[in-house]
Design a protein around this motif. Structure first.
Motif, PDB file in Angstrom:
ATOM      1  N   VAL B 146      37.809  39.607  23.354  1.00  0.00           N
ATOM      2  CA  VAL B 146      37.925  40.073  24.737  1.00  0.00           C
ATOM      3  C   VAL B 146      38.359  38.944  25.668  1.00  0.00           C
ATOM      4  O   VAL B 146      38.916  39.201  26.728  1.00  0.00           O
ATOM      5  N   LYS B 166      29.966  40.722  32.465  1.00  0.00           N
ATOM      6  CA  LYS B 166      30.799  40.454  31.295  1.00  0.00           C
ATOM      7  C   LYS B 166      30.060  40.859  30.019  1.00  0.00           C
ATOM      8  O   LYS B 166      30.644  41.437  29.103  1.00  0.00           O
ATOM      9  N   ALA B 200      41.111  40.974  30.748  1.00  0.00           N
ATOM     10  CA  ALA B 200      40.357  41.478  29.600  1.00  0.00           C
ATOM     11  C   ALA B 200      40.557  42.977  29.442  1.00  0.00           C
ATOM     12  O   ALA B 200      40.669  43.495  28.324  1.00  0.00           O
TER      13      ALA B 200
END
Lengths: 328, 516
Positions: B146, B166, B200
């Motif tokens: 990612v 995240k 991402a």
């Protein structure tokens, strides 16, 4: 004219809100009230001796002790705390009153008992708000300490009195009701007024709804919460003194069974256990409901062994409704 | 077997593993009490597509995202995934079908480590015990995939909100989600972190996952999405490819009319006489060090700086919410501000950031929320006068532009924009001379934002000293006469009038510019 327009708009908004409320929310709002009425009607028909002045006076009088404590607990729970020490304060205040009545006079004894409750409540409040101890743990601990001190002082024996004016106090009649019932009525009205109408009530709702937001709005969250602990202690003291007067004797374990039942009465009435929402009238309905069940068991000659099963189930249902109403 | 076939096989495997889900919803309805959030929304998203959902606050975009992810149950409507009808009972149910949500409100376990959170429910086992070595290596593999770097052993609760976010995204990926709903994923992130997240998201999409991207930030939506759907007032407006959209075209559809977000014309403050607020040598345990500044009546001063530079801490200290050392003068008089109450009484108001956590009692009525800081003035013998309360609250609601019929509604049922206006009403009611607003337009739709900017300009014109804290540089520049730049708990620079420029502010905030 604009006022009228606003009023029309407001009414429209109200009707919309009424239409759109979820069933769980309606249940939480009014279910106990409805159930109490139904139970009342049922008992009136099913039990011959239910709808009699004597029995109804009895129910009121028997609800008084629980009602006084549960009404006080409502303010505390709305402001976001629990008090598990009310049982111990109940016993302590009763014992102090009886001891002082024996050595001095009745008025001094009652005053000493009330003061005991308020001081113990204040201690709880300070421990919880100043030191940030979780109220559940703090009051659990303080109830052990108070209970321990009681054991040391009494040596485990009942504390008795034969003071006639004291042991007849709670049964004194005014306008057809005894003192117990009157104290309950006045206390519930007073606390109901404080919570619903006064600035302190608003602060309690704010503190229980969101303590940080309340604090950043200039509300003294520690102050208002401490005050609710004092009210809780005072409620336990009033109940403890009345109970001592009723029996003339205070066992060391007095009040211990009332702690959880009074919280249950608050929840059954529809006040949220999460704080920030609720009312004293709800608690009064909850208390009446639980008392009617008790009375029904008596009059219908049901096995009291089943009482706890019924109680527990009702509390579960009430808590589930509360949780459902909160889900968005 | 040659290299190509091996690669083909590998890519086939991975494309099977990550093949995104195609989603169709039809006639979705949802009501929250008095609010009709979704009024029969239908749309179709192809497998592997990145779809943006935009709209004003209260348009229903978050609700739609939550319904797709099973977090919220619709009142009516159908949903198909890969052509099969699907009725979700819960978020866990959605997860079992390969649908995951990265929500605004984080669902993390603070006491577990980052790696444990990410792999929660998917822990590799050795016998009955968790295989920690394997867990760590799988976590690192995922992070690489990612493109995030997070310390796997750190306790999640100790990390910043952006890093927790995240972790949440990694968790969705770890569960092999083939459709990921991202609900305002960048709301808590700094612009740098937001850029990382956008990158991402593109990587996840490149692997073939379907992504529903709900956001206020039109530039991000334009950068990351293939197609964008506009919702307005709970209804579907239109869907278009990102290439043919601009921020303006989206805003026009969102509002249903053309209304650009414009800053009101600035007045010219005199900056003479006694400052409304003068702060000297202010320090606090929350990290403020020797802060000095003044603000005059009629002036709007912006406080800029990176997240964690001490902006909110400064506001809290001045407002008496945190203990502090130093001298505070109000209208030339030294004032001890030892509590929020003292600050309010001295004429200071503070609209905190994050209104849902710090500002509002969500379940109480609009009226109760607005009156609370000044309730004592509406009270006689401790009884709250409801008629007086209703009257003053009504006047404030009119001033900020919230309809009067909302007065009795629980404030949590209002849209974000109206909630923020209620916050302004609440603090205007205290008739402050110094008004501190921390992130005044956070999570607010375009229409409400314009009204809030007007309010701020009006407040300054009426002689209030206004202090604005904002992460949006554009907002600071658009509103403030003067900007104080903070870094590491100190004011490192002060820029006035013409020298208020984005590059200069950023230079000081990052510490790359020469000290002034």
């Amino acid at each position: 004219m604009t006022v009228d327009q606003d009023r029309v708009e407001l009414r429209a908004a109200h009707q919309k809100i009424l239409r759109d409320v979820s069933p769980a929310k309606v249940a939480r709002e009014y279910a106990v009230l409805l159930l109490s009425v139904l139970l009342f009607l049922y008992l009136s028909f099913a039990a011959d001796n239910f709808f009699t002045a004597v029995n109804l006076r009895n129910v009121a009088s028997q609800s008084a002790i629980l009602g006084i404590m549960a009404s006080a607990a409502t303010l505390l729970i709305v402001a976001g705390n629990f008090d598990l020490s009310v049982g111990a304060i109940f016993a302590a205040s009763g014992i102090v009153t009886v001891l002082v009545v024996e050595s001095s006079s009745m008025p001094v004894g009652v005053a000493a008992g009330l003061l005991t409750g308020m001081v113990l409540g204040l201690l709880n409040g300070v421990i919880v708000t100043r030191f940030g101890v979780n109220s559940f743990i703090a009051t659990l601990a303080s109830s052990l300490v108070i209970g321990g001190v009681i054991l040391v002082i009494t040596g485990g024996e009942n504390t008795d009195t034969t003071n006639i004016s004291f042991i007849t106090m709670s049964a004194r009649q005014f306008l057809g009701l005894d003192l117990m019932t009157w104290v309950f009525i006045v206390w519930a009205l007073l606390l109901g007024y404080v919570l619903a109408r006064s600035i302190y009530g608003r602060y309690m709702y704010a503190a229980g709804g969101s303590a940080v937001a309340a604090q950043l709005s200039g509300v003294s969250v520690t102050g208002i919460r401490t005050a609710t602990f004092v009210v809780s202690g005072l409620g336990a003291a009033i109940a403890g003194i009345l109970s001592a007067s009723q029996s003339g004797s205070v066992p060391v374990t007095a009040g211990s069974n009332l702690v959880l039942i009074s919280i249950a009465a608050v929840v059954v009435g529809g006040t949220s256990i999460w704080g920030g929402d609720g009312a004293v009238w709800r608690t009064v309905v909850g208390v009446v409901f639980l008392s009617l069940i008790d009375n029904g068991f008596n009059l219908l000659d049901l096995d009291p062994l089943y009482g706890n099963i019924v109680y527990g189930s009702i509390i579960l249902v009430a808590a589930a409704i509360d949780a459902q109403a909160r889900r968005r | 077997m040659n290299v190509d076939t091996v690669l083909d096989a590998a890519s086939e495997r991975s494309s099977v593993a990550h093949r995104g889900l195609a989603l169709t919803v039809e006639g979705i309805e949802k009501r929250y009490g008095a609010i009709h959030a979704l009024k029969g929304v239908s749309l179709s998203i192809e497998a592997g597509e990145v779809r943006g959902l935009v709209g004003e606050n209260g348009a229903g975009k978050s609700t739609l995202g939550k319904i797709v992810a099973g977090v919220v149950a619709p009142d009516a409507g159908e949903m198909w995934v890969d052509g099969d009808p699907l009725r979700l009972r819960s978020a866990a149910d959605a997860l079992a079908h390969g649908i995951s949500i990265v929500a605004q409100e984080l669902a993390v376990v603070p006491h577990l480590t980052v790696a444990e959170n990410v792999m929660l429910g998917r822990e590799p086992r050795r016998g009955l015990a968790v295989d920690h070595k394997e867990l760590r290596s799988r976590f690192l593999e995922l992070s690489e995939q990612v493109g995030f770097s997070l310390d796997p052993g750190a306790r999640l609760g100790t990390l910043r909100k952006s890093e927790q976010q995240k972790a949440e995204i990694l968790r969705a990926v770890a569960r092999d989600a083939r459709l990921i709903v991202m609900d305002e994923p960048t709301a808590a992130l700094s612009s740098d972190e937001a850029r990382q997240l956008v990158a991402a998201t593109r990587r996840l999409a490149a692997e073939g996952r379907t992504i529903v991207f709900v956001s206020h930030h039109l530039d991000e939506v334009l950068a990351v999405c293939d197609n964008i759907t506009v919702l307005r007032d709970g209804r579907f407006v239109r869907t278009g490819p990102s290439e043919s959209e601009t921020a303006d075209s989206l805003v026009t559809s969102m509002l249903g009319q053309h209304l650009a977000s414009e800053y009101p014309v600035k007045s010219t403050p005199s900056r003479t006489g006694t400052p409304a607020l003068k702060v000297a040598e202010l320090s606090s345990s929350t990290g403020l060090r020797d802060v000095n500044f003044e603000i005059w009546p009629g002036e709007v001063v912006g406080i800029a700086g990176l997240v964690g530079s001490g902006r909110s801490e400064l506001a809290r200290a001045v407002f008496g919410a945190d203990a502090h050392d130093g001298v505070v003068q109000i209208d030339g008089e030294r004032t001890r501000i030892t509590s929020v109450r003292a600050a309010i009484d001295a004429g200071i108001a503070m609209l905190p950031e994050n209104r849902k956590e710090l500002g509002l009692l969500l379940e109480r009525s609009v009226t109760e929320n607005i009156s609370i800081p000044r309730l004592s003035s509406l009270t006689r013998f401790s009884r709250v006068s409801r008629s007086a309360e209703r009257q003053s609250v009504g006047a404030m609601l009119e001033k900020v532009g919230v309809r009067a019929s909302a007065a009795d509604a629980p404030v949590g049922t209002l849209s974000g924009g109206n909630q923020q206006k209620v916050m302004f009403a609440k603090w205007l009611m205290t008739s402050p001379r110094i008004f501190i607003a921390d992130e005044p337009s956070q999570g607010v739709d375009v229409g409400a934002r314009a009204r809030i900017y007007e309010l701020i300009a009006e407040m300054a014109q009426q002689g209030m000293a206004v202090l604005i804290i904002s992460s949006e540089l554009e907002e600071v520049i658009g509103l403030a006469h003067r900007v104080l730049v903070m870094r590491k708990g100190q004011i490192v620079s002060e820029l006035a009038d013409e020298s208020v420029q984005a590059e200069t502010i950023l230079g000081h905030a990052f510490g790359t510019a020469a000290a002034s």
